[in-house]
Design an enzyme around this catalytic site. Structure first.
Site, PDB file in Angstrom:
ATOM      1  N   THR A  37     123.955 107.612  34.344  1.00  0.00           N
ATOM      2  CA  THR A  37     122.502 106.524  33.864  1.00  0.00           C
ATOM      3  C   THR A  37     123.608 105.411  33.991  1.00  0.00           C
ATOM      4  OG1 THR A  37     123.717 106.101  31.425  1.00  0.00           O
ATOM      5  CG2 THR A  37     121.379 108.310  32.045  1.00  0.00           C
ATOM      6  N   CYS A  38     122.726 103.818  33.654  1.00  0.00           N
ATOM      7  CA  CYS A  38     123.653 102.955  34.267  1.00  0.00           C
ATOM      8  C   CYS A  38     123.579 102.042  32.483  1.00  0.00           C
ATOM      9  CB  CYS A  38     122.994 101.890  34.936  1.00  0.00           C
ATOM     10  SG  CYS A  38     120.969 101.303  34.348  1.00  0.00           S
ATOM     11  N   SER A  39     122.545 103.218  31.646  1.00  0.00           N
ATOM     12  CA  SER A  39     122.851 102.583  30.200  1.00  0.00           C
ATOM     13  C   SER A  39     124.830 102.344  29.073  1.00  0.00           C
ATOM     14  CB  SER A  39     122.015 103.697  29.325  1.00  0.00           C
ATOM     15  OG  SER A  39     121.679 103.083  27.852  1.00  0.00           O
ATOM     16  N   LEU A  40     124.563 101.594  28.000  1.00  0.00           N
ATOM     17  CA  LEU A  40     125.960 101.842  27.680  1.00  0.00           C
ATOM     18  C   LEU A  40     125.085 102.954  25.695  1.00  0.00           C
ATOM     19  CD1 LEU A  40     127.820  99.279  27.961  1.00  0.00           C
ATOM     20  CD2 LEU A  40     128.289 101.523  28.879  1.00  0.00           C
TER      21      LEU A  40
END
Length: 64
Positions: A37-40
């Protein structure tokens, strides 16, 4: 600028779980599924993975 909204986060989590679950359904025996994912946000990352590990039981996560 948009401010973080926890409700949006849970919408994304539901979608991510569905996408990942479908990927597991289509995976060949002994195959490898790569999930990124591109989420933190831990809710969008680790929580999605842990939910599916609990549901499937035989998933072996590999972290790089």
């Amino acid at each position: 600028m948009q401010i973080f909204n926890i409700d949006h986060c849970f919408i994304f989590v539901r979608i991510q779980k569905k996408v990942l679950q479908r990927g597991l359904e289509l995976l060949a025996v002994g195959g490898r599924l790569v999930y990124s994912t591109c989420s933190l946000n831990p809710i969008e990352d680790e929580a999605v993975i842990m939910t599916l590990i609990k549901q499937c039981g035989k998933i072996v996560p590999t972290y790089w």
